[in-house]
Design an enzyme around this catalytic site. Structure first.
Site, mmCIF file in Angstrom:
data_model
loop_
_atom_site.group_PDB
_atom_site.id
_atom_site.type_symbol
_atom_site.label_atom_id
_atom_site.label_comp_id
_atom_site.label_asym_id
_atom_site.label_seq_id
_atom_site.Cartn_x
_atom_site.Cartn_y
_atom_site.Cartn_z
ATOM 1 N N SER A 84 -2.447 8.630 -6.252
ATOM 2 C CA SER A 84 -3.004 8.629 -4.906
ATOM 3 C C SER A 84 -4.050 9.709 -4.769
ATOM 4 O O SER A 84 -4.654 9.841 -3.716
ATOM 5 C CB SER A 84 -1.903 8.834 -3.880
ATOM 6 O OG SER A 84 -0.919 9.676 -4.382
ATOM 7 N N HIS B 208 -3.334 1.338 -5.953
ATOM 8 C CA HIS B 208 -2.403 2.256 -5.286
ATOM 9 C C HIS B 208 -1.500 1.498 -4.309
ATOM 10 O O HIS B 208 -1.983 0.935 -3.324
ATOM 11 C CB HIS B 208 -3.206 3.353 -4.559
ATOM 12 C CG HIS B 208 -2.344 4.369 -3.905
ATOM 13 N ND1 HIS B 208 -2.644 4.956 -2.697
ATOM 14 C CD2 HIS B 208 -1.160 4.911 -4.295
ATOM 15 C CE1 HIS B 208 -1.690 5.811 -2.370
ATOM 16 N NE2 HIS B 208 -0.788 5.797 -3.328
ATOM 17 N N GLU C 132 -4.393 -0.127 -2.178
ATOM 18 C CA GLU C 132 -5.756 0.428 -2.219
ATOM 19 C C GLU C 132 -6.305 0.194 -3.623
ATOM 20 O O GLU C 132 -5.657 0.559 -4.613
ATOM 21 C CB GLU C 132 -5.739 1.940 -1.944
ATOM 22 C CG GLU C 132 -5.546 2.297 -0.499
ATOM 23 C CD GLU C 132 -5.512 3.809 -0.267
ATOM 24 O OE1 GLU C 132 -6.146 4.281 0.679
ATOM 25 O OE2 GLU C 132 -4.825 4.529 -1.018
HETATM 26 C C1 LIG Z 1 2.214 8.829 -0.698
HETATM 27 C C2 LIG Z 1 1.459 7.680 -1.152
HETATM 28 O O1 LIG Z 1 0.633 7.818 -2.033
HETATM 29 C C3 LIG Z 1 1.574 6.347 -0.565
HETATM 30 C C4 LIG Z 1 2.735 6.066 0.280
HETATM 31 O O2 LIG Z 1 3.632 5.435 -0.161
HETATM 32 S S1 LIG Z 1 2.667 6.647 1.831
HETATM 33 C C5 LIG Z 1 4.177 6.086 2.538
HETATM 34 C C6 LIG Z 1 3.990 4.772 3.174
HETATM 35 N N1 LIG Z 1 5.237 4.356 3.749
HETATM 36 C C7 LIG Z 1 5.463 4.412 5.057
HETATM 37 O O3 LIG Z 1 4.638 4.843 5.838
HETATM 38 C C8 LIG Z 1 6.814 3.916 5.461
HETATM 39 C C9 LIG Z 1 7.009 3.959 6.951
HETATM 40 N N2 LIG Z 1 8.304 3.426 7.291
HETATM 41 C C10 LIG Z 1 8.537 2.079 7.365
HETATM 42 O O4 LIG Z 1 7.660 1.264 7.174
HETATM 43 C C11 LIG Z 1 9.930 1.671 7.721
HETATM 44 O O5 LIG Z 1 10.578 2.746 8.333
HETATM 45 C C12 LIG Z 1 10.732 1.190 6.473
HETATM 46 C C13 LIG Z 1 10.132 -0.078 5.943
HETATM 47 C C14 LIG Z 1 10.782 2.237 5.370
HETATM 48 C C15 LIG Z 1 12.169 0.964 6.893
HETATM 49 O O6 LIG Z 1 12.144 0.161 8.028
HETATM 50 P P1 LIG Z 1 13.505 -0.297 8.740
HETATM 51 O O7 LIG Z 1 13.140 -1.242 9.817
HETATM 52 O O8 LIG Z 1 14.307 0.901 9.077
HETATM 53 O O9 LIG Z 1 14.283 -0.940 7.558
HETATM 54 P P2 LIG Z 1 14.660 -2.410 7.280
HETATM 55 O O10 LIG Z 1 14.869 -3.170 8.565
HETATM 56 O O11 LIG Z 1 15.809 -2.324 6.348
HETATM 57 O O12 LIG Z 1 13.407 -3.004 6.502
HETATM 58 C C16 LIG Z 1 12.199 -3.415 7.130
HETATM 59 C C17 LIG Z 1 11.823 -4.798 6.623
HETATM 60 O O13 LIG Z 1 11.716 -4.773 5.196
HETATM 61 C C18 LIG Z 1 12.622 -5.686 4.603
HETATM 62 N N3 LIG Z 1 13.149 -5.104 3.377
HETATM 63 C C19 LIG Z 1 13.793 -3.931 3.234
HETATM 64 N N4 LIG Z 1 14.089 -3.716 1.955
HETATM 65 C C20 LIG Z 1 13.617 -4.771 1.259
HETATM 66 C C21 LIG Z 1 13.602 -5.120 -0.112
HETATM 67 N N5 LIG Z 1 14.130 -4.329 -1.027
HETATM 68 N N6 LIG Z 1 13.022 -6.262 -0.472
HETATM 69 C C22 LIG Z 1 12.474 -7.064 0.457
HETATM 70 N N7 LIG Z 1 12.446 -6.783 1.770
HETATM 71 C C23 LIG Z 1 13.020 -5.649 2.166
HETATM 72 C C24 LIG Z 1 13.698 -5.870 5.666
HETATM 73 O O14 LIG Z 1 14.337 -7.094 5.491
HETATM 74 C C25 LIG Z 1 12.897 -5.843 6.945
HETATM 75 O O15 LIG Z 1 12.231 -7.076 7.097
HETATM 76 P P3 LIG Z 1 12.051 -7.745 8.564
HETATM 77 O O16 LIG Z 1 11.147 -6.791 9.293
HETATM 78 O O17 LIG Z 1 11.414 -9.056 8.264
HETATM 79 O O18 LIG Z 1 13.415 -7.821 9.126
#
Ligand SMILES: CC(=O)CC(=O)SCCNC(=O)CCNC(=O)[C@H](O)C(C)(C)COP(=O)(O)OP(=O)(O)OC[C@H]1O[C@@H](n2cnc3c(N)ncnc32)[C@H](O)[C@@H]1OP(=O)(O)O
Length: 286
Positions: A121, A142, A154
């Protein structure tokens, strides 16, 4: 794109295991490598757990999950990448370690048209490209954590990445993996982390100065701006060591004080408080 049938993933940590999982779920044959057997076993367990979570959520059937597992091969031997069409490197965010991986891939991968991608990243794609004899085939792809859930990729070409590599990587990410692609120039942080990381660091500085508690900062952003999770829980999810490494690369590139990791982050990483993956960061995960 159908021309990428065999994929290698270097690193089975949080990101590498997610990248391997989405490929296996998309019907691709995947070889995953790690530096040690315990790291490999942990990666395999992470993927299996995530697939089961997907099954419970109704995103795939038990048969799909079993088929995905069968498409995955785990090995500590990088020479298993000889026939790969695409290799995605997802090791820790350290430039020299990544350069070594690209140097090795260049020797091991026999396909002349293979694409070498990095999930970095913040480390310049150019430096990784220059570690190979084929910089035109080196590109940043990414992903975002959790990889099976977040739809974004990305795409980051370096100045030397060829148009054909860009087109093949974009077609693969969209048509095979079903991701949405945005393109960024080869600058530390690309688009998303250039905006996200100073925000996360600002939240850490707020705690450091006694300004507000982690719970209140997170609640503020979750309820006040409809973010799915606040900055400190998100930092724990990403991993504090990863945030430190990204911040250092961005600071190194731009010398912008806002990118400099605050001492609290440094001390937490020194203490092994890395967030969710280590069981404790700004929150505890028993
Ligand atoms: C640092 C870097 O370089 C780059 C990065 O990664 S930056 C970080 C980016 N990440 C973020 O910003 C994450 C922000 N957080 C989120 O998006 C959410 O909180 C989260 C997705 C982590 C959890 O969300 P949540 O609602 O509490 O969990 P949960 O309901 O279990 O899952 C959300 C969805 O994903 C699905 N899901 C969860 N795990 C899954 C898996 N292993 N496979 C498929 N689908 C899955 C769920 O079924 C749910 O789907 P629906 O919305 O259709 O019901």
């Amino acid at each position: 794109m159908a021309d990428i049938q065999r994929v290698g993933v270097v690193g089975a940590g949080l990101m590498g295991s997610g990248i391997a999982e989405v490929h296996a779920r998309a019907g691709i044959d995947v070889v995953v490598t790690e530096v040690s057997q315990p790291a490999l076993d942990a990666g395999r367990a992470r993927i299996e757990k995530s697939l089961q979570r997907g099954v419970r959520a109704g995103k795939l059937t038990e048969a799909d999950a079993e088929a995905a597992v069968k498409r995955l091969t785990f090995t500590t031997d990088l020479s298993a990448f000889a026939d790969r069409d695409l290799v995605v490197e997802a090791i820790l965010e350290q430039e020299q370690a990544k350069v070594e991986v690209f140097r090795s891939l260049d020797k091991v991968v026999e396909r002349e048209d293979a694409i070498f991608a990095s999930n970095t990243s913040s480390i310049p794609i150019m430096k990784l490209g220059m570690a190979t004899r084929r910089p035109a085939q080196v590109i940043g792809i990414h992903f975002f954590n959790p990889v099976p859930v977040l739809p974004l990729v990305e795409l980051v070409p370096s100045l030397l990445t060829g148009e054909e590599t860009i087109a093949r990587a974009e077609a693969h990410a969209t048509e095979v993996l079903g991701k949405t692609v945005i393109r960024s120039q080869d600058r530390a942080g690309f688009i998303v982390n250039a905006l996200l990381v100073p925000y996360l660091l600002s939240a850490i500085r707020m705690i450091e100065s006694g300004f507000a508690s982690a719970v209140d900062i997170d609640r503020g952003m979750e309820l006040g701006t409809a973010h799915p999770m606040g900055p400190l829980r998100l930092s724990d999810l990403i991993g504090l060591d990863t945030i430190k490494a990204i911040a250092e690369s961005m600071y190194e590139e731009f010398k912008e004080p806002l990118y400099s990791p605050p001492p609290l982050l440094l001390r937490m990483v020194d203490a092994g408080l890395l967030g969710k993956k280590s069981g404790r960061g700004f929150y505890s995960y028993a």
